[in-house]
Design a protein around this motif. Sequence first.
Motif, mmCIF file in Angstrom:
data_model
loop_
_atom_site.group_PDB
_atom_site.id
_atom_site.type_symbol
_atom_site.label_atom_id
_atom_site.label_comp_id
_atom_site.label_asym_id
_atom_site.label_seq_id
_atom_site.Cartn_x
_atom_site.Cartn_y
_atom_site.Cartn_z
ATOM 1 N N GLN A 25 0.823 -1.198 0.000
ATOM 2 C CA GLN A 25 0.000 0.000 0.000
ATOM 3 C C GLN A 25 0.866 1.261 0.000
ATOM 4 N N SER A 26 0.386 2.317 -0.655
ATOM 5 C CA SER A 26 1.188 3.524 -0.845
ATOM 6 C C SER A 26 1.387 4.355 0.413
ATOM 7 N N THR A 27 0.644 4.102 1.487
ATOM 8 C CA THR A 27 0.814 4.892 2.711
ATOM 9 C C THR A 27 1.941 4.361 3.572
ATOM 10 N N GLY A 28 2.632 3.368 3.129
ATOM 11 C CA GLY A 28 3.668 2.782 3.962
ATOM 12 C C GLY A 28 4.934 2.488 3.202
ATOM 13 N N THR A 29 5.884 1.946 3.934
ATOM 14 C CA THR A 29 7.131 1.504 3.329
ATOM 15 C C THR A 29 7.256 0.009 3.512
ATOM 16 N N LEU A 30 7.939 -0.600 2.577
ATOM 17 C CA LEU A 30 8.151 -2.038 2.614
ATOM 18 C C LEU A 30 9.634 -2.294 2.513
ATOM 19 N N THR A 31 10.147 -3.052 3.445
ATOM 20 C CA THR A 31 11.554 -3.423 3.404
ATOM 21 C C THR A 31 11.650 -4.943 3.378
ATOM 22 N N SER A 32 12.761 -5.436 2.854
ATOM 23 C CA SER A 32 12.966 -6.880 2.795
ATOM 24 C C SER A 32 14.330 -7.235 3.357
ATOM 25 N N LYS A 33 14.422 -8.457 3.844
ATOM 26 C CA LYS A 33 15.667 -8.959 4.404
ATOM 27 C C LYS A 33 15.802 -10.418 3.987
ATOM 28 N N VAL A 34 16.986 -10.812 3.537
ATOM 29 C CA VAL A 34 17.264 -12.187 3.135
ATOM 30 C C VAL A 34 18.230 -12.783 4.142
ATOM 31 N N GLU A 35 17.870 -13.964 4.670
ATOM 32 C CA GLU A 35 18.708 -14.632 5.653
ATOM 33 C C GLU A 35 18.873 -16.103 5.300
ATOM 34 N N LEU A 36 20.046 -16.629 5.572
ATOM 35 C CA LEU A 36 20.364 -18.035 5.350
ATOM 36 C C LEU A 36 19.942 -18.839 6.575
ATOM 37 N N GLU A 37 19.254 -19.947 6.352
ATOM 38 C CA GLU A 37 18.843 -20.814 7.460
ATOM 39 C C GLU A 37 19.960 -21.801 7.780
ATOM 40 N N LYS A 38 20.317 -21.876 9.038
ATOM 41 C CA LYS A 38 21.300 -22.838 9.530
ATOM 42 C C LYS A 38 20.614 -23.725 10.548
ATOM 43 N N SER A 39 20.836 -25.027 10.434
ATOM 44 C CA SER A 39 20.241 -25.981 11.349
ATOM 45 C C SER A 39 21.355 -26.619 12.179
ATOM 46 N N THR A 40 21.190 -26.586 13.496
ATOM 47 C CA THR A 40 22.170 -27.157 14.408
ATOM 48 C C THR A 40 21.537 -28.350 15.107
ATOM 49 N N PRO A 41 22.124 -29.535 14.938
ATOM 50 C CA PRO A 41 21.553 -30.711 15.607
ATOM 51 C C PRO A 41 21.547 -30.527 17.123
ATOM 52 N N ALA A 42 20.483 -31.010 17.737
ATOM 53 C CA ALA A 42 20.369 -30.912 19.194
ATOM 54 C C ALA A 42 20.755 -32.243 19.827
ATOM 55 N N ALA A 43 21.139 -32.191 21.070
ATOM 56 C CA ALA A 43 21.519 -33.393 21.805
ATOM 57 C C ALA A 43 20.294 -34.060 22.415
ATOM 58 N N ASP A 44 20.452 -35.285 22.812
ATOM 59 C CA ASP A 44 19.433 -36.027 23.559
ATOM 60 C C ASP A 44 18.104 -36.154 22.816
ATOM 61 N N GLY A 45 18.138 -36.311 21.488
ATOM 62 C CA GLY A 45 16.925 -36.545 20.728
ATOM 63 C C GLY A 45 16.013 -35.352 20.565
ATOM 64 N N GLN A 46 16.440 -34.178 20.950
ATOM 65 C CA GLN A 46 15.639 -32.964 20.787
ATOM 66 C C GLN A 46 15.680 -32.527 19.316
ATOM 67 N N PRO A 47 14.694 -31.744 18.883
ATOM 68 C CA PRO A 47 14.713 -31.273 17.497
ATOM 69 C C PRO A 47 15.880 -30.317 17.251
ATOM 70 N N ALA A 48 16.295 -30.238 16.004
ATOM 71 C CA ALA A 48 17.376 -29.335 15.618
ATOM 72 C C ALA A 48 16.956 -27.889 15.849
ATOM 73 N N THR A 49 17.921 -27.035 16.091
ATOM 74 C CA THR A 49 17.681 -25.613 16.288
ATOM 75 C C THR A 49 17.960 -24.889 14.983
ATOM 76 N N LYS A 50 17.033 -24.026 14.570
ATOM 77 C CA LYS A 50 17.222 -23.244 13.351
ATOM 78 C C LYS A 50 17.591 -21.815 13.725
ATOM 79 N N THR A 51 18.603 -21.294 13.050
ATOM 80 C CA THR A 51 18.983 -19.901 13.205
ATOM 81 C C THR A 51 19.057 -19.281 11.816
ATOM 82 N N TYR A 52 18.963 -17.954 11.759
ATOM 83 C CA TYR A 52 18.979 -17.233 10.485
ATOM 84 C C TYR A 52 20.021 -16.133 10.567
#
Length: 161
Positions: A25-52
């Motif tokens: 919409q013309s009453t606002g501004t739009l910005t974008s950001k691109v980030e790489l997803e990194k997955s770090t395996p977790a210990a003890d059967g927990q799900p992996a952690t994702k960071t950007y």
Amino acid sequence: MTGKKWGILAAAALLAIGAPPALAQSTGTLTSKVELEKSTPAADGQPATKTYLTPDIVVPGDRVRISLAFTNNGAEPASGVVIANPIPQALLFDGTDDEAGFGVSVDSGKQFAPLSDLAVPVEGGATRPATAADVTHVRWKWADAVAPGQTRTVAFFGRVR
């Protein structure tokens, strides 16, 4: 230069400058950001952690998140806000976590709907169900207004081709 090297360099150049401009919409501004997803395996059967993080370089198969932030700079609430963004050629659409008001296009932004509702033409006049590889644009239509000064963010994911 080989095709694979060119693809990596093209993707890196594309991501270094950010996503292509989105529409809002013309009453606002739009910005974008691109980030790489990194997955770090977790210990003890927990799900992996994702960071950007902001990538220095990307290679085929990398998953990136493109965040789009709309800020209402007007004095009144912005109603009927629509954000549409093309999928860069170097990326394959890989979903979104922001489903409210979300649709995709497989025809360069002419029609938007859930991916499962879309079809693409094939030789001989027939059609086949659309897949993520066919997605050319993403779009969000917000039912509620964005207050003056408020920022709202959505994101989609892509895999580097």
